[in-house]
Scaffold this active site. Structure first.
Site, PDB file in Angstrom:
ATOM      1  N   ASP A  84      32.180  47.884  41.155  1.00  0.00           N
ATOM      2  CA  ASP A  84      31.554  47.599  42.448  1.00  0.00           C
ATOM      3  C   ASP A  84      31.909  48.749  43.394  1.00  0.00           C
ATOM      4  OD1 ASP A  84      30.166  46.174  44.494  1.00  0.00           O
ATOM      5  OD2 ASP A  84      32.023  45.255  45.185  1.00  0.00           O
ATOM      6  N   SER A  85      31.299  48.727  44.571  1.00  0.00           N
ATOM      7  CA  SER A  85      31.658  49.721  45.587  1.00  0.00           C
ATOM      8  C   SER A  85      33.020  49.413  46.202  1.00  0.00           C
ATOM      9  CB  SER A  85      30.609  49.702  46.699  1.00  0.00           C
ATOM     10  OG  SER A  85      30.538  48.387  47.243  1.00  0.00           O
TER      11      SER A  85
ATOM     12  N   TYR B 221      27.747  50.854  49.638  1.00  0.00           N
ATOM     13  CA  TYR B 221      26.509  51.205  48.944  1.00  0.00           C
ATOM     14  C   TYR B 221      25.264  50.739  49.712  1.00  0.00           C
ATOM     15  CZ  TYR B 221      28.645  52.654  44.471  1.00  0.00           C
ATOM     16  OH  TYR B 221      29.321  53.317  43.481  1.00  0.00           O
ATOM     17  N   GLY B 222      25.417  49.644  50.435  1.00  0.00           N
ATOM     18  CA  GLY B 222      24.253  48.972  51.030  1.00  0.00           C
ATOM     19  C   GLY B 222      23.483  49.787  52.042  1.00  0.00           C
TER      20      GLY B 222
ATOM     21  N   CYS C  86      27.773  44.321  41.239  1.00  0.00           N
ATOM     22  CA  CYS C  86      27.261  44.762  42.529  1.00  0.00           C
ATOM     23  C   CYS C  86      25.744  44.632  42.478  1.00  0.00           C
ATOM     24  CB  CYS C  86      27.664  46.210  42.758  1.00  0.00           C
ATOM     25  SG  CYS C  86      26.907  46.977  44.200  1.00  0.00           S
ATOM     26  N   ASN C  87      25.184  43.857  43.393  1.00  0.00           N
ATOM     27  CA  ASN C  87      23.724  43.673  43.409  1.00  0.00           C
ATOM     28  C   ASN C  87      23.003  44.968  43.772  1.00  0.00           C
ATOM     29  OD1 ASN C  87      22.899  40.435  43.544  1.00  0.00           O
ATOM     30  ND2 ASN C  87      24.997  40.874  44.142  1.00  0.00           N
ATOM     31  N   THR C  88      23.579  45.724  44.712  1.00  0.00           N
ATOM     32  CA  THR C  88      22.914  46.956  45.153  1.00  0.00           C
ATOM     33  C   THR C  88      22.785  47.918  43.979  1.00  0.00           C
ATOM     34  OG1 THR C  88      24.009  46.614  47.283  1.00  0.00           O
ATOM     35  CG2 THR C  88      22.951  48.741  46.936  1.00  0.00           C
TER      36      THR C  88
ATOM     37  N   CYS D  18      24.921  39.555  47.406  1.00  0.00           N
ATOM     38  CA  CYS D  18      25.863  40.677  47.435  1.00  0.00           C
ATOM     39  C   CYS D  18      27.157  40.068  46.942  1.00  0.00           C
ATOM     40  CB  CYS D  18      26.029  41.204  48.852  1.00  0.00           C
ATOM     41  SG  CYS D  18      27.422  42.341  49.036  1.00  0.00           S
ATOM     42  N   THR D  19      27.833  40.743  46.016  1.00  0.00           N
ATOM     43  CA  THR D  19      29.028  40.131  45.415  1.00  0.00           C
ATOM     44  C   THR D  19      30.181  39.988  46.410  1.00  0.00           C
ATOM     45  OG1 THR D  19      29.617  42.324  44.550  1.00  0.00           O
ATOM     46  CG2 THR D  19      28.474  40.806  43.054  1.00  0.00           C
ATOM     47  N   HIS D  20      30.096  40.690  47.531  1.00  0.00           N
ATOM     48  CA  HIS D  20      31.125  40.499  48.562  1.00  0.00           C
ATOM     49  C   HIS D  20      31.025  39.105  49.215  1.00  0.00           C
ATOM     50  CE1 HIS D  20      31.810  44.850  48.435  1.00  0.00           C
ATOM     51  NE2 HIS D  20      32.833  44.678  49.245  1.00  0.00           N
TER      52      HIS D  20
END
Ligand code: DGL
EC number: 5.1.1.3
Length: 264
Positions: free
Chosen positions: A10-11, A42-43, A74-76, A188-190
Site C-alpha cells: 500500500d502507499s 497515491y490518491g 490499495c484500491n488506488t 480505500c483500504t485506509h
C-alpha cells in the site's frame, strides 16, 4: 517447510486493514507489509505516476522477499495498475477493488455511496463495477484525501477531530439523492481503520462495507494446498522511506504482528 511470505503493498498504513483480515484466517502465515511512504499519498497522483511506480516497486520487493503471493492492498493502485503488475510479475497477484457488489446486495434504499481517494473514484474500473453490479442503484462517489490523512494520524497514535468525519461524509450525503444512501463502500483500504469514527458520524442505520474479508478468503483459497509454518513468526514492515514518521508506527505495526521494520 514453506516459509515464503505473503507480501502486502500500500502507499501507507491502509493495507493493514486487509492484512488484519488475512491474519485472522491464516494466523501462522509469514507476512511482509510494504508501505510506499516515499510515494504517499497515491490518491492525489496521476494515473501515469501510479502506473509506473507500482509495478517497479513490486518488482524490487518480489526480488528481495520472494513472496508466494502479492496483495495490492490499495484500491488506488489496484484500479489503475493491477493489469500492469500481473503482466510484469510471474506470481499470483490479488488486487483490492471497491466492494460495490456486496454493498448492492444489502442496500434497501437502492442508493449506495463509494468513498475512496480522488484517483480511485474517477477510474473507469469503478464505472465498470457500477455498471455490472449496481444497475438498479444510485451510485454516488466521493474522494477524500483528508480521510486518508486522518487514518494515518490515528495509526500514528494521534487524536483526530470527530467533527471532520461528518464533514467528509457530507461529500456523499450532500449530493442530489444523497439522503437516500444507506450503504457506503469504504473504497480505500485506509478507511476501515477509521470505520468506528465514520459510523459515529453517519446517520443511524447507514452501513459500511469493505472488501477485506473477501480478499482474505481469496488468499486462503489461492494458497489452500500450500504449507505454512507451525507458529506465527516475526512479520516485517518495509518502508520506501524510513524516517521518524515511519518509526512512530511501530506500536500499530506490532498490533498486526509486524515486529521488524526495514527500508527498501
Ligand atoms: N490506501 C490507498 C487506497 O486504498 C490509498 C491512500 C492514498 O495513498 O491516497 O486507495
Amino acid at each position: 517447510m514453506d516459509t515464503r511470505p505473503i507480501l502486502f503493498f500500500d502507499s501507507g498504513v491502509g493495507g493493514l486493514s486487509v492484512l488484519g483480515a488475512t491474519r485472522a484466517l491464516l494466523p501462522t502465515a509469514p507476512f511482509v507489509y510494504a508501505a510506499d511512504s516515499a510515494g504517499f499519498p497515491y490518491g492525489t497522483k496521476s494515473e501515469a505516476e501510479i502506473a509506473v511506480r507500482v509495478p517497479a516497486l513490486l518488482g524490487r520487493l518480489a526480488e528481495r522477499y520472494r513472496p508466494r503471493l502479492i496483495v495490492i492492498a490499495c484500491n488506488t493502485a489496484s484500479t489503475i495498475a493491477l493489469a500492469d503488475v500481473r503482466a510484469a510479475l510471474d506470481l499470483p497477484i490479488v488486487g483490492t477493488v471497491p466492494a460495490i457488489k456486496p454493498a448492492v446486495a444489502i442496500s434497501r434504499t437502492r442508493a449506495i455511496g463509494v468513498l475512496g481517494t480522488d484517483a480511485t473514484v474517477r477510474q473507469p474500473y469503478v464505472d465498470d463495477l457500477a455498471q455490472r453490479f449496481a444497475g438498479d442503484c444510485l451510485v454516488l462517489r466521493h474522494g477524500s484525501a483528508e480521510l486518508v490523512r486522518l487514518a494515518e494520524a490515528k495509526l500514528h497514535g494521534k487524536a483526530t477531530d470527530p467533527a471532520r468525519y461528518g464533514a467528509i461524509l457530507q461529500g456523499l450525503f450532500g449530493q442530489p439523492g444523497g439522503a437516500r444512501v444507506d450503504t457506503i463502500v469504504n473504497a480505500c483500504t485506509h478507511f476501515p481503520l477509521v470505520v468506528d469514527e465514520l459510523a459515529a458520524a453517519a446517520p443511524a442505520g447507514v452501513r459500511f462495507v469493505d472488501g477485506s474479508a473477501g480478499i482474505a478468503r481469496r488468499i486462503a483459497h489461492l494458497t489452500a494446498n500450500q504449507q505454512w509454518p507451525d507458529a506465527p513468526g516475526q512479520g516485517i514492515a518495509v518502508f520506501t522511506r524510513r524516517d521518524a514518521d515511519s518509526n512512530a508506527l511501530a506500536p500499530a505495526l506490532a498490533r498486526f504482528g509486524l515486529d521488524r521494520i526495514e527500508s527498501l
